[in-house]
Design an enzyme around this catalytic site. Structure first.
Site, PDB file in Angstrom:
ATOM      1  CB  VAL A   1      -0.983   0.103   1.188  1.00  0.00           C
ATOM      2  CG1 VAL A   1      -2.178  -0.759   0.992  1.00  0.00           C
ATOM      3  CG2 VAL A   1      -0.306  -0.123   2.523  1.00  0.00           C
TER       4      VAL A   1
ATOM      5  CE1 TYR B   1       4.335   0.401  14.419  1.00  0.00           C
ATOM      6  CE2 TYR B   1       4.525   0.807  16.770  1.00  0.00           C
ATOM      7  CZ  TYR B   1       3.816   0.322  15.695  1.00  0.00           C
ATOM      8  OH  TYR B   1       2.574  -0.246  15.899  1.00  0.00           O
TER       9      TYR B   1
END
Ligand code: UDP
Length: 311
Positions: A57, A145
C-alpha cells in the site's frame, strides 16, 4: 458495508477480517506479506464476501467499486520487526497512510488508522491519556515506528480537517493472542515459546518495566465500536491492568508448568519504563472496556503456541 483492511494477514488484521465477515460485511483484505502470514487468513478464502489482494500500500492503490470503510492496519508492529524493516515501517506509516487516505477521500469511506501507544514514547505522564503529547526520541531505534505513526495521525487529522473525511484513530496498546507470530520478538511469544521448550525466559533489563496487555477479542471489539462511533480523534484502546515483565514471565512459567527460570538480558535502548492506558474516553463514548482476564487470554494463547510448535 464494503470494507478494505490493509495488513489483513497480520495478527490484528486477520481477527478484524473475521469479525467483519461474521457481522455480514464484505471484506477486501490487502497485505504484502512481509510480516503478515497468509496462514492467518487461509480459512477465509472461498468464504462469501472475502477477497484478498497481495499488494504493497505504499504504492498508488486502486480498489474497484464502492468502499464504506478503510481500516489501515498495515505495518511492521513489533520492535524486532520494525528495527529489521526500518524503511518499510516509515514508508507504510507515511506513504501508505497517504495512499489509503486518498482512497478514502475518493470513495467517501470512513478511515480508521491503527495507531499505537508508541506515540507516547517513554511516557512522563502515567497512565497515558489521549491529550498527552508524548516523549519520543525521533532518531532512536524506535523512532522509525513512533514517528511514522505520529505522522500518520497528523495526516489523518489533516484529511479530516481539510477534506472533511470521517476518521477514527485507535491508539492500540500491547495486545496479545492467537496468531501473534512466534518469532516476532515480543515478550509474550518469546516467553511462551521459551517456557514450553523448558528454556529460560529472557527478561530484558531488571524486569520492573511495566506493560498493560489486552487480549485480542477485547481489542477487536473496541476497534469495531470505534469505527461505528463518531469520534474523529484519537482513542486509547487497551487493558488498564498493568504488570511488570517479571510478573508476566512468572505467570507464564506458572501457566505452562515450565521448568524454565528467568534469565536477565540487557534492556534495549529507549524501551519504555511504564505503560498503561487511561481508557476513560473509550469507556464513556464507546461503552467499551476489556472483559477477558489476562490469565484466560494467556491460556488460550499458550494452546495456540503449543499447536504452532507441533507443526
Ligand atoms: N521483553 C522482554 N523479553 C523478551 C521480549 C521483550 O523482557 O524476550 C520486554 C521488552 O524489553 C519490553 C516488554 O518486554 O520492556 C514488552 O516488549 P514487547 O516487544 O512485547 O513490546 P513493546 O511494548 O516494547 O513494544
Amino acid at each position: 458495508m464494503r470494507v478494505l483492511i490493509t495488513g489483513c494477514a497480520g495478527f490484528i488484521g486477520s481477527h478484524l477480517a473475521e469479525r467483519f465477515l461474521k457481522e455480514g460485511h464484505e471484506v477486501i483484505g490487502m497485505d504484502n506479506l512481509i510480516t503478515g502470514d497468509i496462514s492467518n487468513i487461509e480459512h477465509l478464502f472461498g468464504r462469501d464476501g472475502f477477497t484478498f489482494i497481495k499488494y504493497d500500500v505504499t504504492n498508488y492503490v486502486h480498489v474497484p467499486g464502492k468502499l464504506d470503510a478503510i481500516l489501515h492496519f498495515a505495518s511492521p508492529a513489533s520492535p524486532k520487526d520494525y528495527q529489521q524493516l526500518p524503511i518499510q515501517t516509515l514508508k507504510v506509516g507515511s506513504l501508505g497512510t497517504h495512499k489509503t487516505l486518498g482512497l478514502a477521500k475518493e470513495k467517501k469511506a470512513i478511515f480508521l488508522l491503527a495507531s499505537t501507544s508508541e506515540v507516547y514514547g517513554d511516557p512522563l505522564v502515567h497512565p497515558q491519556k489521549e491529550d498527552y503529547w508524548g516523549n519520543v526520541n525521533p532518531i532512536g531505534p524506535r523512532g522509525v515506528y513512533d514517528e511514522a505513526k505520529r505522522f500518520a495521525e497528523a495526516l489523518t487529522m489533516a484529511y479530516h480537517r481539510y477534506h472533511g473525511i470521517e476518521v477514527r484513530i485507535a491508539r492500540i496498546f500491547n495486545t496479545f493472542g492467537e496468531r501473534m507470530r512466534i518469532d516476532d520478538g515480543r515478550a509474550i511469544p518469546n516467553f511462551i515459546t521459551q517456557a514450553l521448550k523448558g528454556e529460560d525466559l529472557t527478561v530484558y533489563g531488571d524486569g520492573t518495566q511495566t506493560r498493560s496487555f489486552c487480549y485480542i477479542s477485547d481489542m477487536v471489539e473496541g476497534i469495531y465500536k470505534l469505527l461505528f462511533s463518531d469520534l474523529n480523534q484519537p482513542v486509547n484502546l487497551g487493558n488498564p491492568v498493568e504488570m511488570s515483565l517479571n510478573e508476566m514471565a512468572n505467570l507464564i512459567i506458572k501457566l505452562t508448568n515450565s521448568k524454565g527460570k528467568i534469565k536477565y538480558l540487557p534492556l534495549p535502548e529507549d524501551d519504555p519504563k511504564i505503560r498503561q492506558p487511561d481508557i476513560t474516553l473509550a469507556k464513556e463514548k464507546l461503552g467499551w472496556e476489556p472483559k477477558v482476564k489476562i490469565e484466560d487470554g494467556l491460556i488460550r494463547t499458550i494452546e495456540y503456541f503449543k499447536m504452532k510448535l507441533r507443526k
